[in-house]
Design an enzyme around this catalytic site. Structure first.
Site, PDB file in Angstrom:
ATOM      1  N   THR A 145     -24.477  19.382 -73.147  1.00 29.62           N
ATOM      2  CA  THR A 145     -23.771  18.479 -71.623  1.00 29.62           C
ATOM      3  C   THR A 145     -24.624  17.502 -72.304  1.00 29.62           C
ATOM      4  O   THR A 145     -25.928  17.411 -72.249  1.00 29.62           O
ATOM      5  CB  THR A 145     -24.780  19.304 -70.247  1.00 29.62           C
ATOM      6  OG1 THR A 145     -23.975  21.107 -70.715  1.00 29.62           O
ATOM      7  CG2 THR A 145     -24.815  18.683 -69.311  1.00 29.62           C
ATOM      8  N   GLU A 146     -23.845  16.262 -71.950  1.00 32.06           N
ATOM      9  CA  GLU A 146     -24.272  14.949 -72.131  1.00 32.06           C
ATOM     10  C   GLU A 146     -25.162  15.012 -74.050  1.00 32.06           C
ATOM     11  O   GLU A 146     -25.930  13.157 -73.652  1.00 32.06           O
ATOM     12  CB  GLU A 146     -25.661  14.718 -70.788  1.00 32.06           C
ATOM     13  CG  GLU A 146     -24.369  14.686 -69.052  1.00 32.06           C
ATOM     14  CD  GLU A 146     -23.364  13.698 -69.144  1.00 32.06           C
ATOM     15  OE1 GLU A 146     -23.330  12.760 -69.787  1.00 32.06           O
ATOM     16  OE2 GLU A 146     -22.592  14.063 -68.796  1.00 32.06           O
ATOM     17  N   LEU A 147     -24.092  15.330 -74.322  1.00 29.00           N
ATOM     18  CA  LEU A 147     -24.933  15.389 -76.024  1.00 29.00           C
ATOM     19  C   LEU A 147     -26.595  15.879 -75.870  1.00 29.00           C
ATOM     20  O   LEU A 147     -27.011  15.299 -77.069  1.00 29.00           O
ATOM     21  CB  LEU A 147     -24.890  13.749 -76.412  1.00 29.00           C
ATOM     22  CG  LEU A 147     -23.246  13.745 -76.567  1.00 29.00           C
ATOM     23  CD1 LEU A 147     -22.843  12.659 -77.311  1.00 29.00           C
ATOM     24  CD2 LEU A 147     -22.085  14.555 -77.153  1.00 29.00           C
TER      25      LEU A 147
END
Length: 441
Positions: A145-147
């Protein structure tokens, strides 16, 4: 030879309706269906469908040389199945080209990697199953998630069988190093990493239609020439961004689709190829390892997780939902499990951020405090429903033992019932034979 690795994130949360204190215990449906349908239909029309057509055209026009990767959260896929099934079909058409790779992530686009390792593993499995069911492929590369990434997270991802992962090329982690190489985890050397190139990614995601930018307008020729001008030894340029860059964040009239269509031609002229993450991992070797003791992400200038967990409101909400994780995973009620996924989406915590007050954003709330109050009201009702199934006065270990006993008893009863059915059939068959023998006499 230099290669470009394009990756796009796709996620839409199930947004919550206005849920008041007096609704707790009385209303167990939490979602704003009208808003959810309106938003995903609008984005599908502006972005997903025209962008997919553009990419399909680029693949064909380039002689199958253009390649790209996507990750689509499980909750976004659920909304597509409900409201825009034509988007699913267009992604299936892209997969059929063999030039598009699907990555794995957390099913709910959640923050579970930061507070609930067991849930993190569970959601990876669920996401893999969803991608396999819809598109017939098993993801080989992971993006959180979101890197979001840290050394601890890298160990779990490797444990789940992944040899490659995407994350942010944060300056405070890289220091003097370039993001244009492959790296590995410092604690799990066999997990290889591709790092986002901030400059080139944000030229497209943030600056493309900015009239005040000194490089405006950005043309495909100019952009590819910048990439070609990087040092010859730098092997891979990782362009990671939200898919809504195409058509939504930068509307069609800005020329974003024409810009993308021209990229393969100019890249070919400069001898630059396009690769999926799996191809890059198979072709290149890590030049070094990177150590990330504290989680990083691709959001905000700090590139940390403070947009979701930076204030006491967010921390309290996250603590509350993590506390019930083990009990929910013991539950087999479909509605509870479904609500559990939807309530974990990182967006709910992002809306509570005080960092972004006064700035244009994507929050459906007037301010972070409204977001917190609404979420906690919903969460209070959800916790009551979980406790009704599994009372708080029984600890998780005892509860798990009781459920295991019940399950074993159920399996034993089922086995005995099968044995009884077999005996009944034998008895019926024997009576039929005896009756037939008596008739023959």
């Amino acid at each position: 030879m230099k290669t470009i690795c394009f990756y796009f994130q796709i996620h839409q949360p199930f947004r919550l309706k206005r849920y008041r204190f007096f609704d707790i215990g009385n209303d167990h449906y939490y979602y704003d269906d009208f808003q959810n349908e309106e938003i995903i239909r609008r984005i599908a029309e502006k972005c997903y469908l025209p962008a997919n057509r553009t990419i399909l055209e680029m693949i064909k026009a380039s002689g199958n040389k253009f390649k790209v990767a996507f990750s689509i959260s499980g909750v976004a896929l659920e909304q597509m199945e409900i409201y825009t099934p034509e988007v699913i079909d267009s992604f299936k058409e892209l997969v059929a080209t063999g030039n598009v790779e699907f990555l794995s992530e957390t099913y709910a686009h959640s923050l579970s990697s930061l507070g609930d390792p067991d849930e993190f593993k569970h959601q990876i499995d669920k996401q893999e199953d969803k991608i396999q069911t819809l598109f017939g492929v098993k993801p080989k590369v992971f993006r959180n998630t979101e890197l979001i990434y840290s050394d601890d997270i890298s160990e779990i991802v490797y444990e789940k069988g992944y040899k490659g992962m995407l994350t942010e090329g944060a300056k405070h982690i890289l220091g003097w190093k370039s993001p244009n190489y492959m790296y590995s985890s410092s604690v799990q050397p066999n997990l290889h990493l591709l790092l986002k190139n901030d400059r080139f990614s944000e030229d497209l995601s943030e600056r493309f239609s900015d009239y005040s930018w000194n490089e405006y307008p950005l043309t495909a020729d100019k952009f590819i020439s910048w990439i070609a001008a990087t040092p010859e030894s730098e092997q891979v340029i990782n362009l990671f961004m939200n898919y809504e860059v195409l058509g939504s964040l930068h509307p069609a009239e800005t020329g974003i689709f024409d810009f993308f269509k021209a990229l393969p031609r100019f890249a070919a002229e400069k001898g630059i190829s396009f690769s999926t993450p799996s191809e890059v991992f198979s072709l290149l070797k890590p030049v070094d390892s990177i150590s990330v003791p504290y989680p990083i992400s691709w959001v905000d200038e700090e590139r940390d997780c403070s947009s979701w967990l930076g204030n006491v409101l967010q921390q309290e909400a996250f603590k509350k939902i993590c506390e019930i994780g083990e009990r929910v995973r013991l539950c087999d009620l479909r509605r509870i499990r479904q609500d559990w996924y939807y309530l974990q989406s990182s967006d709910h915590f992002y809306y509570m951020s005080t960092k972004h007050m006064g700035r244009a954003g994507f929050s459906p709330y007037d301010n972070p405090y409204d977001a917190f109050n609404n979420y906690m009201n919903v969460l209070s009702d959800f916790i009551e429903r979980v406790n009704a199934q599994y009372p708080q006065d029984i600890d998780n270990e005892e509860l798990n033992s009781l459920l295991t006993t019940i399950k074993n008893q159920g399996e034993e009863i089922e086995g005995l019932q099968k044995e009884l059915d077999k005996l009944k059939k034998k008895s019926t068959s024997r009576k039929a034979k005896d009756s037939s023998a008596g008739t023959d006499k």
